[in-house]
Design a protein around this motif. Structure first.
Motif, PDB file in Angstrom:
ATOM      1  N   ASP A 195       0.845  -1.178   0.000  1.00 15.02           N
ATOM      2  CA  ASP A 195       0.000   0.000   0.000  1.00 15.02           C
ATOM      3  C   ASP A 195       0.890   1.241   0.000  1.00 15.02           C
ATOM      4  OD1 ASP A 195      -2.328  -1.485   0.043  1.00 15.02           O
ATOM      5  OD2 ASP A 195      -2.308  -1.637   2.223  1.00 15.02           O
ATOM      6  N   SER A 245       1.350   5.158  -0.559  1.00 17.87           N
ATOM      7  CA  SER A 245       0.655   6.434  -0.668  1.00 17.87           C
ATOM      8  C   SER A 245       1.454   7.359  -1.579  1.00 17.87           C
ATOM      9  CB  SER A 245       0.497   7.080   0.711  1.00 17.87           C
ATOM     10  OG  SER A 245      -0.343   6.298   1.536  1.00 17.87           O
ATOM     11  N   ALA A 269       1.779  11.360  -2.818  1.00 17.85           N
ATOM     12  CA  ALA A 269       1.421  12.776  -2.654  1.00 17.85           C
ATOM     13  C   ALA A 269       2.073  13.569  -3.776  1.00 17.85           C
ATOM     14  CB  ALA A 269       1.887  13.300  -1.305  1.00 17.85           C
ATOM     15  N   LEU A 317       5.533   6.654   1.741  1.00 22.82           N
ATOM     16  CA  LEU A 317       4.975   7.763   0.972  1.00 22.82           C
ATOM     17  C   LEU A 317       5.922   8.130  -0.168  1.00 22.82           C
ATOM     18  CD1 LEU A 317       2.911  10.141   0.637  1.00 22.82           C
ATOM     19  CD2 LEU A 317       4.431  11.479   2.125  1.00 22.82           C
ATOM     20  N   THR A 360      -2.638   4.969  -5.447  1.00 22.00           N
ATOM     21  CA  THR A 360      -3.487   5.774  -4.568  1.00 22.00           C
ATOM     22  C   THR A 360      -2.859   7.130  -4.295  1.00 22.00           C
ATOM     23  OG1 THR A 360      -4.311   3.772  -3.489  1.00 22.00           O
ATOM     24  CG2 THR A 360      -4.643   5.862  -2.337  1.00 22.00           C
ATOM     25  N   THR A 387      -2.937  10.245  -2.092  1.00 18.89           N
ATOM     26  CA  THR A 387      -3.468  10.589  -0.767  1.00 18.89           C
ATOM     27  C   THR A 387      -3.366  12.084  -0.471  1.00 18.89           C
ATOM     28  OG1 THR A 387      -1.324  10.064   0.229  1.00 18.89           O
ATOM     29  CG2 THR A 387      -2.992   8.317   0.207  1.00 18.89           C
ATOM     30  N   GLY A 388      -2.733  12.841  -1.368  1.00 19.82           N
ATOM     31  CA  GLY A 388      -2.639  14.278  -1.137  1.00 19.82           C
ATOM     32  C   GLY A 388      -2.141  15.007  -2.372  1.00 19.82           C
ATOM     33  N   LEU A 418      -1.130  12.633   3.639  1.00 26.51           N
ATOM     34  CA  LEU A 418      -1.659  11.277   3.798  1.00 26.51           C
ATOM     35  C   LEU A 418      -3.171  11.257   4.054  1.00 26.51           C
ATOM     36  CD1 LEU A 418       1.216   9.966   6.089  1.00 26.51           C
ATOM     37  CD2 LEU A 418       0.751   9.163   3.764  1.00 26.51           C
ATOM     38  N   GLY A 431      -5.839  11.778   2.209  1.00 29.60           N
ATOM     39  CA  GLY A 431      -6.756  11.232   1.212  1.00 29.60           C
ATOM     40  C   GLY A 431      -7.123  12.279   0.174  1.00 29.60           C
ATOM     41  N   ASP A 476      -9.667  12.769  -3.547  1.00 29.01           N
ATOM     42  CA  ASP A 476     -10.671  12.237  -4.470  1.00 29.01           C
ATOM     43  C   ASP A 476     -10.506  12.908  -5.827  1.00 29.01           C
ATOM     44  OD1 ASP A 476     -12.998  11.639  -5.932  1.00 29.01           O
ATOM     45  OD2 ASP A 476     -14.226  11.482  -4.132  1.00 29.01           O
TER      46      ASP A 476
END
Length: 376
Positions: free
Chosen positions: A3, A5, A7, A92, A116, A118-119, A206, A208, A210
Protein backbone atom coordinates in the motif's frame (compact mmCIF):
# COMPACT_ATOMS: atom_id res chain seq x y z
CA UNK A 1 2.26 -4.74 -4.27
CA UNK A 2 2.32 -2.83 -0.99
CA UNK A 3 0.00 0.00 0.00
CA UNK A 4 2.00 2.95 -1.30
CA UNK A 5 0.66 6.43 -0.67
CA UNK A 6 1.40 9.03 -3.35
CA UNK A 7 1.42 12.78 -2.65
CA UNK A 8 1.80 15.28 -5.47
CA UNK A 9 3.59 18.58 -4.87
CA UNK A 10 3.23 21.24 -7.55
CA UNK A 11 3.96 24.90 -8.06
CA UNK A 12 5.83 27.45 -10.14
CA UNK A 13 7.44 28.84 -6.97
CA UNK A 14 10.47 26.54 -6.97
CA UNK A 15 11.88 27.61 -3.59
CA UNK A 16 8.54 27.02 -1.90
CA UNK A 17 8.17 23.67 -3.66
CA UNK A 18 11.61 22.46 -2.57
CA UNK A 19 10.95 23.56 1.01
CA UNK A 20 7.65 21.65 0.93
CA UNK A 21 9.36 18.49 -0.28
CA UNK A 22 12.06 18.80 2.38
CA UNK A 23 9.41 19.20 5.05
CA UNK A 24 7.54 16.08 3.87
CA UNK A 25 10.75 14.01 3.94
CA UNK A 26 11.24 15.19 7.52
CA UNK A 27 7.62 14.71 8.63
CA UNK A 28 6.97 11.26 7.11
CA UNK A 29 9.51 8.53 7.94
CA UNK A 30 10.01 6.11 5.05
CA UNK A 31 9.19 8.70 2.37
CA UNK A 32 11.01 9.33 -0.89
CA UNK A 33 10.77 12.03 -3.55
CA UNK A 34 10.42 11.25 -7.24
CA UNK A 35 11.24 14.15 -9.57
CA UNK A 36 11.43 14.47 -13.35
CA UNK A 37 13.54 17.44 -14.47
CA UNK A 38 12.05 18.69 -17.71
CA UNK A 39 14.73 21.37 -18.12
CA UNK A 40 16.89 18.78 -19.93
CA UNK A 41 14.22 18.11 -22.56
CA UNK A 42 15.99 20.21 -25.19
CA UNK A 43 18.73 17.56 -25.17
CA UNK A 44 16.16 14.84 -25.88
CA UNK A 45 15.71 13.31 -22.44
CA UNK A 46 14.04 13.88 -19.09
CA UNK A 47 16.19 13.23 -16.01
CA UNK A 48 14.54 11.28 -13.20
CA UNK A 49 15.82 11.22 -9.63
CA UNK A 50 14.60 9.39 -6.53
CA UNK A 51 15.86 10.58 -3.17
CA UNK A 52 15.15 10.39 0.51
CA UNK A 53 16.20 12.64 3.38
CA UNK A 54 19.81 11.45 3.08
CA UNK A 55 20.28 12.11 -0.65
CA UNK A 56 19.83 10.57 -4.11
CA UNK A 57 18.93 6.87 -4.14
CA UNK A 58 18.54 6.39 -7.89
CA UNK A 59 18.79 8.39 -11.11
CA UNK A 60 17.94 7.68 -14.70
CA UNK A 61 16.67 9.13 -17.96
CA UNK A 62 13.39 8.87 -19.80
CA UNK A 63 13.37 9.56 -23.56
CA UNK A 64 11.05 12.21 -24.95
CA UNK A 65 7.69 10.99 -26.24
CA UNK A 66 6.43 12.81 -29.34
CA UNK A 67 8.82 15.70 -28.57
CA UNK A 68 6.88 16.23 -25.35
CA UNK A 69 8.67 16.27 -22.00
CA UNK A 70 5.40 16.08 -20.11
CA UNK A 71 4.42 12.98 -22.12
CA UNK A 72 7.72 11.37 -21.12
CA UNK A 73 6.88 12.10 -17.49
CA UNK A 74 3.48 10.41 -17.89
CA UNK A 75 5.03 7.31 -19.49
CA UNK A 76 7.75 6.98 -16.85
CA UNK A 77 5.95 8.00 -13.65
CA UNK A 78 3.57 5.07 -13.08
CA UNK A 79 6.16 2.30 -13.73
CA UNK A 80 8.54 3.96 -11.26
CA UNK A 81 5.82 4.28 -8.63
CA UNK A 82 4.83 0.64 -9.14
CA UNK A 83 8.46 -0.38 -8.69
CA UNK A 84 8.60 1.51 -5.40
CA UNK A 85 5.33 -0.08 -4.30
CA UNK A 86 6.56 -3.58 -5.16
CA UNK A 87 9.75 -3.07 -3.14
CA UNK A 88 7.55 -2.53 -0.09
CA UNK A 89 10.00 -0.24 1.71
CA UNK A 90 8.43 3.15 1.00
CA UNK A 91 5.48 4.55 2.95
CA UNK A 92 4.97 7.76 0.97
CA UNK A 93 6.14 8.62 -2.54
CA UNK A 94 6.24 12.38 -3.02
CA UNK A 95 5.96 13.29 -6.70
CA UNK A 96 7.62 16.68 -7.02
CA UNK A 97 6.35 18.10 -10.31
CA UNK A 98 8.56 20.28 -12.44
CA UNK A 99 7.75 24.01 -12.50
CA UNK A 100 4.97 24.22 -15.11
CA UNK A 101 3.50 20.71 -14.79
CA UNK A 102 -0.09 20.86 -13.54
CA UNK A 103 -1.20 18.56 -10.71
CA UNK A 104 -4.61 17.64 -12.16
CA UNK A 105 -3.21 15.69 -15.12
CA UNK A 106 -0.60 13.92 -12.99
CA UNK A 107 -3.05 12.97 -10.24
CA UNK A 108 -5.32 11.42 -12.85
CA UNK A 109 -2.39 9.56 -14.45
CA UNK A 110 -1.36 8.08 -11.09
CA UNK A 111 -4.90 6.97 -10.21
CA UNK A 112 -5.51 5.49 -13.66
CA UNK A 113 -2.31 3.49 -13.11
CA UNK A 114 -3.93 1.74 -10.15
CA UNK A 115 -2.11 3.70 -7.45
CA UNK A 116 -3.49 5.77 -4.57
CA UNK A 117 -3.09 9.53 -4.39
CA UNK A 118 -3.47 10.59 -0.77
CA UNK A 119 -2.64 14.28 -1.14
CA UNK A 120 -2.16 17.10 -3.63
CA UNK A 121 -0.26 20.14 -2.41
CA UNK A 122 0.65 23.32 -4.24
CA UNK A 123 3.58 25.23 -2.77
CA UNK A 124 3.16 29.00 -2.70
CA UNK A 125 5.26 32.02 -1.87
CA UNK A 126 2.51 34.64 -1.33
CA UNK A 127 4.90 37.47 -2.20
CA UNK A 128 5.11 36.02 -5.74
CA UNK A 129 1.37 35.56 -6.12
CA UNK A 130 0.50 38.81 -7.88
CA UNK A 131 3.61 38.80 -10.12
CA UNK A 132 2.69 35.29 -11.31
CA UNK A 133 -0.98 36.09 -11.87
CA UNK A 134 0.01 39.22 -13.78
CA UNK A 135 2.49 37.43 -16.03
CA UNK A 136 0.89 36.90 -19.42
CA UNK A 137 4.12 35.60 -21.01
CA UNK A 138 4.01 32.28 -22.80
CA UNK A 139 5.70 29.46 -20.88
CA UNK A 140 7.95 28.96 -23.91
CA UNK A 141 9.28 32.52 -23.60
CA UNK A 142 9.95 31.94 -19.91
CA UNK A 143 11.79 28.66 -20.60
CA UNK A 144 9.05 26.68 -18.87
CA UNK A 145 7.24 24.96 -21.75
CA UNK A 146 6.66 21.22 -21.35
CA UNK A 147 6.35 20.60 -25.09
CA UNK A 148 7.05 22.35 -28.37
CA UNK A 149 3.30 22.84 -28.78
CA UNK A 150 2.78 24.20 -25.25
CA UNK A 151 0.75 27.40 -25.61
CA UNK A 152 -0.01 28.04 -21.95
CA UNK A 153 0.98 31.23 -20.17
CA UNK A 154 2.66 31.68 -16.80
CA UNK A 155 -0.48 33.22 -15.29
CA UNK A 156 -3.06 30.64 -16.36
CA UNK A 157 -0.74 27.74 -15.48
CA UNK A 158 -0.13 29.09 -11.99
CA UNK A 159 -3.85 29.76 -11.47
CA UNK A 160 -4.72 26.12 -12.26
CA UNK A 161 -1.93 24.80 -10.03
CA UNK A 162 -3.20 26.95 -7.18
CA UNK A 163 -6.93 26.29 -7.54
CA UNK A 164 -6.79 22.51 -8.02
CA UNK A 165 -4.95 21.65 -4.81
CA UNK A 166 -6.97 21.30 -1.58
CA UNK A 167 -3.79 22.02 0.42
CA UNK A 168 -1.45 25.00 0.03
CA UNK A 169 2.00 24.88 1.61
CA UNK A 170 2.89 28.47 2.46
CA UNK A 171 6.45 29.77 2.40
CA UNK A 172 6.41 32.96 4.43
CA UNK A 173 9.02 35.55 3.59
CA UNK A 174 9.82 39.09 4.65
CA UNK A 175 8.38 40.34 1.36
CA UNK A 176 4.92 38.86 2.09
CA UNK A 177 2.37 41.38 3.35
CA UNK A 178 -1.29 41.35 4.40
CA UNK A 179 -2.46 42.07 0.83
CA UNK A 180 -0.61 38.99 -0.43
CA UNK A 181 -2.13 36.78 2.24
CA UNK A 182 -5.61 38.16 1.62
CA UNK A 183 -5.32 37.69 -2.14
CA UNK A 184 -4.33 34.06 -1.63
CA UNK A 185 -7.25 33.46 0.72
CA UNK A 186 -9.76 35.02 -1.67
CA UNK A 187 -8.47 33.16 -4.71
CA UNK A 188 -8.83 29.76 -3.01
CA UNK A 189 -10.99 30.20 0.09
CA UNK A 190 -11.60 26.48 0.65
CA UNK A 191 -7.91 25.49 0.69
CA UNK A 192 -6.19 24.31 3.83
CA UNK A 193 -3.19 26.61 4.24
CA UNK A 194 -0.24 25.08 6.08
CA UNK A 195 2.76 27.25 6.99
CA UNK A 196 6.00 25.46 6.16
CA UNK A 197 7.50 26.54 9.45
CA UNK A 198 5.11 24.89 11.87
CA UNK A 199 2.23 23.05 10.16
CA UNK A 200 1.68 19.30 9.99
CA UNK A 201 2.28 18.82 6.28
CA UNK A 202 2.77 15.06 6.60
CA UNK A 203 -0.79 14.53 7.84
CA UNK A 204 -2.15 16.55 4.91
CA UNK A 205 -0.14 14.49 2.43
CA UNK A 206 -1.66 11.28 3.80
CA UNK A 207 -5.21 12.54 4.45
CA UNK A 208 -6.76 11.23 1.21
CA UNK A 209 -7.69 12.74 -2.14
CA UNK A 210 -10.67 12.24 -4.47
CA UNK A 211 -9.67 12.75 -8.11
CA UNK A 212 -13.26 12.75 -9.38
CA UNK A 213 -14.41 15.30 -6.80
CA UNK A 214 -11.41 17.51 -7.57
CA UNK A 215 -12.22 17.43 -11.28
CA UNK A 216 -15.86 18.31 -10.60
CA UNK A 217 -14.77 21.25 -8.45
CA UNK A 218 -12.91 22.65 -11.48
CA UNK A 219 -15.63 22.07 -14.07
CA UNK A 220 -17.28 25.38 -15.02
CA UNK A 221 -20.78 23.94 -14.60
CA UNK A 222 -20.28 23.23 -10.90
CA UNK A 223 -17.01 24.90 -9.90
CA UNK A 224 -16.66 26.02 -6.30
CA UNK A 225 -16.09 29.67 -7.14
CA UNK A 226 -14.98 32.24 -4.54
CA UNK A 227 -17.58 34.31 -2.69
CA UNK A 228 -17.84 38.06 -2.11
CA UNK A 229 -14.98 39.45 -0.03
CA UNK A 230 -13.23 42.75 0.65
CA UNK A 231 -10.23 43.19 2.96
CA UNK A 232 -6.70 44.65 2.96
CA UNK A 233 -7.32 46.31 -0.40
CA UNK A 234 -8.27 43.03 -2.11
CA UNK A 235 -11.79 42.37 -3.38
CA UNK A 236 -13.77 39.52 -4.87
CA UNK A 237 -16.81 40.61 -6.85
CA UNK A 238 -19.44 38.00 -7.71
CA UNK A 239 -21.73 38.91 -10.61
CA UNK A 240 -24.80 36.72 -11.05
CA UNK A 241 -27.59 37.32 -13.57
CA UNK A 242 -30.14 35.19 -15.44
CA UNK A 243 -30.54 37.29 -18.60
CA UNK A 244 -28.30 36.35 -21.58
CA UNK A 245 -25.46 38.43 -23.00
CA UNK A 246 -25.76 40.33 -26.27
CA UNK A 247 -22.87 38.72 -28.20
CA UNK A 248 -21.58 41.90 -29.89
CA UNK A 249 -21.64 44.06 -26.77
CA UNK A 250 -19.89 41.41 -24.69
CA UNK A 251 -17.28 40.85 -27.38
CA UNK A 252 -16.56 44.58 -27.53
CA UNK A 253 -16.05 44.65 -23.75
CA UNK A 254 -13.75 41.60 -23.50
CA UNK A 255 -10.49 43.52 -23.24
CA UNK A 256 -11.74 45.80 -20.47
CA UNK A 257 -13.25 42.89 -18.57
CA UNK A 258 -10.15 40.74 -18.90
CA UNK A 259 -7.85 43.47 -17.62
CA UNK A 260 -10.16 44.51 -14.78
CA UNK A 261 -8.88 41.86 -12.34
CA UNK A 262 -5.85 39.73 -11.60
CA UNK A 263 -8.08 36.67 -11.88
CA UNK A 264 -11.59 36.07 -13.18
CA UNK A 265 -13.50 32.89 -13.94
CA UNK A 266 -16.96 31.43 -14.20
CA UNK A 267 -19.68 30.44 -16.64
CA UNK A 268 -21.92 32.44 -18.94
CA UNK A 269 -24.38 32.24 -21.83
CA UNK A 270 -24.94 34.13 -25.05
CA UNK A 271 -28.37 34.96 -26.46
CA UNK A 272 -27.48 33.53 -29.90
CA UNK A 273 -26.18 30.25 -28.39
CA UNK A 274 -28.72 29.45 -25.67
CA UNK A 275 -27.77 25.77 -25.36
CA UNK A 276 -24.00 26.28 -24.92
CA UNK A 277 -22.50 26.57 -21.44
CA UNK A 278 -19.45 28.78 -21.91
CA UNK A 279 -16.40 28.88 -19.67
CA UNK A 280 -14.68 32.16 -18.73
CA UNK A 281 -11.05 31.83 -17.56
CA UNK A 282 -8.80 34.90 -17.35
CA UNK A 283 -5.42 35.65 -15.77
CA UNK A 284 -2.43 37.75 -16.71
CA UNK A 285 -4.45 39.94 -19.06
CA UNK A 286 -5.35 36.95 -21.24
CA UNK A 287 -8.79 35.38 -21.58
CA UNK A 288 -9.76 31.85 -22.57
CA UNK A 289 -13.39 31.36 -23.60
CA UNK A 290 -14.49 27.87 -24.54
CA UNK A 291 -17.54 25.68 -24.70
CA UNK A 292 -18.08 23.35 -21.72
CA UNK A 293 -20.94 21.29 -23.12
CA UNK A 294 -24.68 21.95 -22.93
CA UNK A 295 -26.72 23.51 -20.16
CA UNK A 296 -28.80 20.83 -18.44
CA UNK A 297 -31.98 22.71 -19.37
CA UNK A 298 -31.21 22.00 -23.04
CA UNK A 299 -31.01 18.22 -22.53
CA UNK A 300 -33.90 15.75 -22.79
CA UNK A 301 -35.09 14.39 -19.44
CA UNK A 302 -33.67 10.94 -20.19
CA UNK A 303 -30.15 12.38 -20.43
CA UNK A 304 -30.23 13.68 -16.86
CA UNK A 305 -29.61 10.18 -15.49
CA UNK A 306 -26.20 10.29 -17.21
CA UNK A 307 -25.21 13.54 -15.50
CA UNK A 308 -23.16 13.34 -12.27
CA UNK A 309 -25.14 14.18 -9.11
CA UNK A 310 -22.85 17.12 -8.30
CA UNK A 311 -23.75 18.68 -11.65
CA UNK A 312 -27.48 18.24 -11.04
CA UNK A 313 -27.14 19.73 -7.57
CA UNK A 314 -25.26 22.76 -8.92
CA UNK A 315 -27.93 23.26 -11.59
CA UNK A 316 -30.68 23.16 -8.98
CA UNK A 317 -29.05 26.05 -7.07
CA UNK A 318 -29.23 28.28 -10.15
CA UNK A 319 -32.53 27.03 -11.57
CA UNK A 320 -34.69 29.68 -13.22
CA UNK A 321 -38.35 29.01 -14.09
CA UNK A 322 -37.81 30.06 -17.71
CA UNK A 323 -34.11 29.52 -18.43
CA UNK A 324 -33.34 26.50 -16.23
CA UNK A 325 -29.68 26.43 -15.19
CA UNK A 326 -28.61 28.98 -17.80
CA UNK A 327 -27.03 31.87 -15.93
CA UNK A 328 -24.20 34.36 -15.76
CA UNK A 329 -21.88 33.57 -12.86
CA UNK A 330 -18.59 35.43 -13.11
CA UNK A 331 -16.16 36.10 -10.27
CA UNK A 332 -13.41 38.76 -10.30
CA UNK A 333 -10.62 38.83 -7.68
CA UNK A 334 -7.95 41.53 -7.48
CA UNK A 335 -6.38 44.31 -5.47
CA UNK A 336 -7.86 47.73 -6.30
CA UNK A 337 -10.91 46.20 -7.98
CA UNK A 338 -13.47 48.64 -9.42
CA UNK A 339 -16.62 46.78 -8.40
CA UNK A 340 -19.07 49.47 -9.50
CA UNK A 341 -17.39 49.92 -12.88
CA UNK A 342 -17.36 46.18 -13.47
CA UNK A 343 -21.02 45.82 -12.58
CA UNK A 344 -22.03 48.66 -14.92
CA UNK A 345 -19.99 47.21 -17.80
CA UNK A 346 -21.30 43.68 -17.35
CA UNK A 347 -24.90 44.81 -17.02
CA UNK A 348 -24.47 46.89 -20.20
CA UNK A 349 -23.53 43.71 -22.07
CA UNK A 350 -26.83 41.98 -21.25
CA UNK A 351 -29.86 42.08 -23.53
CA UNK A 352 -31.93 45.23 -23.05
CA UNK A 353 -35.56 44.92 -22.01
CA UNK A 354 -36.64 45.36 -25.64
CA UNK A 355 -34.13 42.79 -26.94
CA UNK A 356 -35.10 40.36 -24.20
CA UNK A 357 -38.81 40.72 -24.93
CA UNK A 358 -38.22 39.88 -28.61
CA UNK A 359 -37.75 36.21 -27.61
CA UNK A 360 -35.40 33.37 -28.47
CA UNK A 361 -36.12 33.27 -32.18
CA UNK A 362 -34.91 36.87 -32.42
CA UNK A 363 -31.93 36.21 -30.14
CA UNK A 364 -30.63 33.48 -32.43
CA UNK A 365 -30.50 35.98 -35.31
CA UNK A 366 -28.11 38.28 -33.42
CA UNK A 367 -24.63 38.61 -35.00
CA UNK A 368 -22.49 35.58 -33.94
CA UNK A 369 -19.59 37.62 -32.56
CA UNK A 370 -18.01 34.70 -30.69
CA UNK A 371 -17.84 32.15 -33.52
CA UNK A 372 -14.18 32.89 -34.30
CA UNK A 373 -13.16 32.85 -30.63
CA UNK A 374 -14.99 29.56 -30.09
CA UNK A 375 -13.69 28.17 -33.42
CA UNK A 376 -17.19 27.35 -34.61
Amino acid sequence: MSDLSVAIVAGLHADARRATVARLLHDVPGSVVLHHDLATAAAGTVVRTIRDATGILDAGEAPLVNDCACCALREDLVPELRRLAAAGQVRLAVVELWDSVEPKAMAEVVVSGGLTVTGVITAVDPALLLPCLGNGDDLADAGLAAAATDQRTVADTFARQLEYAPVLAILDSEETDDEDRELLGQLHPTALQIPLGDGDLGAAALAGFDVEAAAAAQHPACALLPVEADAYGVSTFVWHRCRPFHPERLYAALEDLTCAAARSRGRFWLADKPDALLHWDAAGGALCVEGAGPWLASLPDAAWELVPPVRRAAAALDWHPEHGDRCQHLVFTSPALDRDGLERLLDHCLLTDTEYAAGRAAWKRLPPAFDTLLEI
